[in-house]
Design an enzyme around this catalytic site. Structure first.
Site, PDB file in Angstrom:
ATOM      1  CE  LYS A 127      -3.110   2.692   2.981  1.00 37.44           C
ATOM      2  NZ  LYS A 127      -3.799   2.773   4.287  1.00 37.44           N
ATOM      3  CG  ASP A 160      -5.759   8.280   3.712  1.00 32.06           C
ATOM      4  OD1 ASP A 160      -6.703   8.747   3.039  1.00 32.06           O
ATOM      5  OD2 ASP A 160      -5.909   7.437   4.615  1.00 32.06           O
ATOM      6  CE  LYS A 173      -6.570   9.545   7.064  1.00 31.03           C
ATOM      7  NZ  LYS A 173      -6.996   8.437   7.947  1.00 31.03           N
ATOM      8  CG  ASP A 228      -1.976   5.590   4.772  1.00 30.99           C
ATOM      9  OD1 ASP A 228      -1.670   4.570   5.407  1.00 30.99           O
ATOM     10  OD2 ASP A 228      -3.152   5.855   4.444  1.00 30.99           O
ATOM     11  CG  ASP A 243      -9.718   7.676   6.258  1.00 29.85           C
ATOM     12  OD1 ASP A 243      -8.694   7.573   5.541  1.00 29.85           O
ATOM     13  OD2 ASP A 243      -9.684   8.091   7.438  1.00 29.85           O
ATOM     14  CD  GLU A 288      -6.861   5.208   2.117  1.00 27.80           C
ATOM     15  OE1 GLU A 288      -7.817   5.479   2.885  1.00 27.80           O
ATOM     16  OE2 GLU A 288      -5.723   4.953   2.538  1.00 27.80           O
ATOM     17  NE  ARG A 342     -10.127  -1.431   4.245  1.00 22.51           N
ATOM     18  CZ  ARG A 342     -10.632  -1.354   5.470  1.00 22.51           C
ATOM     19  NH1 ARG A 342     -11.827  -1.849   5.742  1.00 22.51           N
ATOM     20  NH2 ARG A 342      -9.947  -0.794   6.450  1.00 22.51           N
TER      21      ARG A 342
HETATM   22 ZN   LIG Z   1      -7.490   6.151   4.790  1.00 22.01          ZN
END
Ligand SMILES: [Zn+2]
Length: 511
Positions: free
Chosen positions: A259, A264, A271, A282, A342, A344, A346
């Site tokens: 990932k 993010d 957020k 992230d 959020d 995202e 996956r």
């Molecule tokens: Zn996220």
């Protein structure tokens, strides 16, 4: 840019007469039995007038030479582990650097036979590397002089593991760069370029997919996450594919999806309340996978083929951003109901997992992994450890357990859990309109099994739910959530990236 090289040093360097090294770091739980008795006497004389010595890291000057006394504290209790060496080496090398040393040597006195500490010297070196790394933006502004230590001597190191620790250090260094850099400097095109440069003239092949139309067609979930970033060309996504093929016979194939959320924002589920800062980290999963590939490229292990797909993308917010309730048909043909934008990571990884699963069917002895800073729940549940969740075939083969056991020896620990029926129930469809729900709407940290259930989602969109122990072609799959272990002290904005899981994967599969 470079990590400090580990070099072999002989016992003769445990002396203030050594002219090669400008600082001697002595790490021990007990300093009463140094091999060099004049040195021991000189230390004892100073300890007689400074009660800090042997209790905390202290810099002594003996015969015009820096001697750094670095006590590990107790090593024998059930809960002690090799991080005693890792942590004290960080403090000691920081003292050495601050005092002007550029070529220190590390010596471990009073070596124990306890198997927990069999790699204590190597781990101490990796701790020193962790402390010495400086952020890429800092090096680009100040120059390489902010990393003045380019070499570290290791007294009586095992020559057989010296190459290995250098390879691990090189991989960790790259991973820290990729994870720890701000979102513009490491926007997806520049992340991909770093990988191209990193593997230039190496044994790892790099393929970068930069065509937005191809990404829309082949990776619809990744494209959904990236949609709002299409308005800004320098934020466009990249899929980075890496491959290492060993010389000779292949006995095992490791297949990773990482990932790489370079930023993010949370997307439409923005957020808020101060939770966005630090979200440039992230991309830690993709960073660790690329770092592991760098270790592999340098070490060139035999028997092991490694394939890695990195989802490098920015989760932006804008008029074309995706929103909850949308239904996206994935590469696997699974209709995915968006629960929360959020969640995202996956989505970004799911189509790549589906693709690599198809490739796995024709590979020798494959094991699949997703590596991601996926959930706050992982950090809440297990603290500063990796959180590994595995399917049936991986559990049968003890994949996670064996990696975590290696991690215990290399200061790269993890906790293991398994995929459960509740995880599949959690993501099941509520109507006939879709096949799977991506996420709930509470923070993962307050959701029961908040880091385990996403593995069920990944298994479904990756098609791995059809490759369990009950299938004709079982495929071991481990989801590695490094949200708790990816940065020091859980400080996402300022903590140094740890390059989590590289050392344990390397120790498990390459040593
Ligand atoms: Zn996220």
């Amino acid at each position: 840019m470079a990590y400090p090289n580990a070099v072999l040093a002989s016992n003769e360097h445990v002396s203030t007469q050594c002219s090669e090294h400008d600082a001697l770091i002595i790490i021990a739980d007990d300093f009463s039995t140094l091999s060099n008795s004049p040195l021991q006497q000189a230390i004892a004389e100073q300890a007689a007038v400074d009660s800090r010595i042997f209790k905390q890291v202290t810099l002594l000057v003996i015969d015009n030479k820096r001697v750094i006394i670095a006590p590990t504290g107790p090593l024998t209790r059930d809960y002690d582990d090799v991080r005693r060496y890792f942590d004290v080496a960080k403090l000691a090398i920081t003292e050495a650097k601050a005092s002007g040393s550029v070529n220190p040597v590390i010596y471990i006195a009073n070596k124990t036979n306890d198997s927990r500490y069999q790699y204590a010297l190597e781990v101490a070196y990796l701790g020193a590397c962790q402390a010495l790394w400086q952020p890429l933006e800092a090096r680009e502004f100040h120059g390489d002089a902010i990393e003045p230590i380019t070499q570290i001597g290791l007294v009586d190191a095992n020559p057989d593991t010296l190459n290995a620790v250098n390879a691990i250090a090189a991989g960790q260094y790259a991973a820290r760069d990729l994870c720890g850099t701000e979102p513009e400097r490491m926007a997806p095109p520049r992340f991909a370029q770093y990988c191209i440069d990193l593997f230039k003239d190496s044994s790892v092949a790099v393929d970068v997919i930069d065509d937005i139309n191809a990404i829309d067609k082949d990776y619809p979930m990744l494209s959904t996450v990236a949609r709002a970033s299409y308005a800004v060309e320098r934020h466009h996504p990249r899929v980075v594919k890496l491959e290492y093929v060993p010389q000779g016979e292949i006995t095992r194939t490791l297949m990773f999806v990482g990932k790489g959320l370079v930023y993010d924002t949370g997307g439409a589920d923005l957020k808020v309340g101060g939770y966005m800062a630090g979200m440039s980290r992230d991309k830690g999963g993709a960073a660790s996978v690329a770092g592991f590939m760098k270790s592999v490229a340098d070490f060139k292990p035999t028997g092991v083929k490694v394939v890695a797909y990195l989802a490098v993308v920015r989760n932006s917010i804008g008029s074309d951003c995706f929103v909850p309730d949308e239904i996206i048909t994935s590469r696997e043909g699974v209709r995915v109901r968006i629960g929360n934008t959020d969640a995202e990571g996956r989505l970004a990884m799911g189509d790549l997992l589906s693709e690599i699963k198809d490739l796995a069917k024709s590979q020798v002895n494959p094991t699949l992994f997703t590596v991601a800073t996926l959930t706050g729940h992982a950090a809440r549940a297990v603290g500063p450890y990796g959180a590994y969740v595995e399917n049936g075939p991986a559990r049968s083969a003890q994949v996670s357990r064996s990696i975590a056991d290696c991690g215990d020896l290399w200061a790269d620990g993890a906790e293991v859990s398994r995929s459960r029926r509740e995880d599949y129930d959690f993501v099941k469809p509520r109507t006939l309109a879709d096949d799977v729900l991506s996420s709930n709407n509470a923070a993962s940290a307050v959701t029961a099994r908040g880091h385990q259930f996403p593995m069920a989602f990944l298994a479904k969109v990756g098609g791995l739910d059809k490759h369990g122990n009950d299938s004709t072609q079982p495929l071991p799959y481990v989801h590695m959530d490094i949200a708790g272990s990816g940065v020091e002290n859980g400080d996402w904005q300022h903590g140094k990236p740890t390059a989590a899981s590289i050392a344990s994967l390397f120790a498990r599969y390459c040593l």
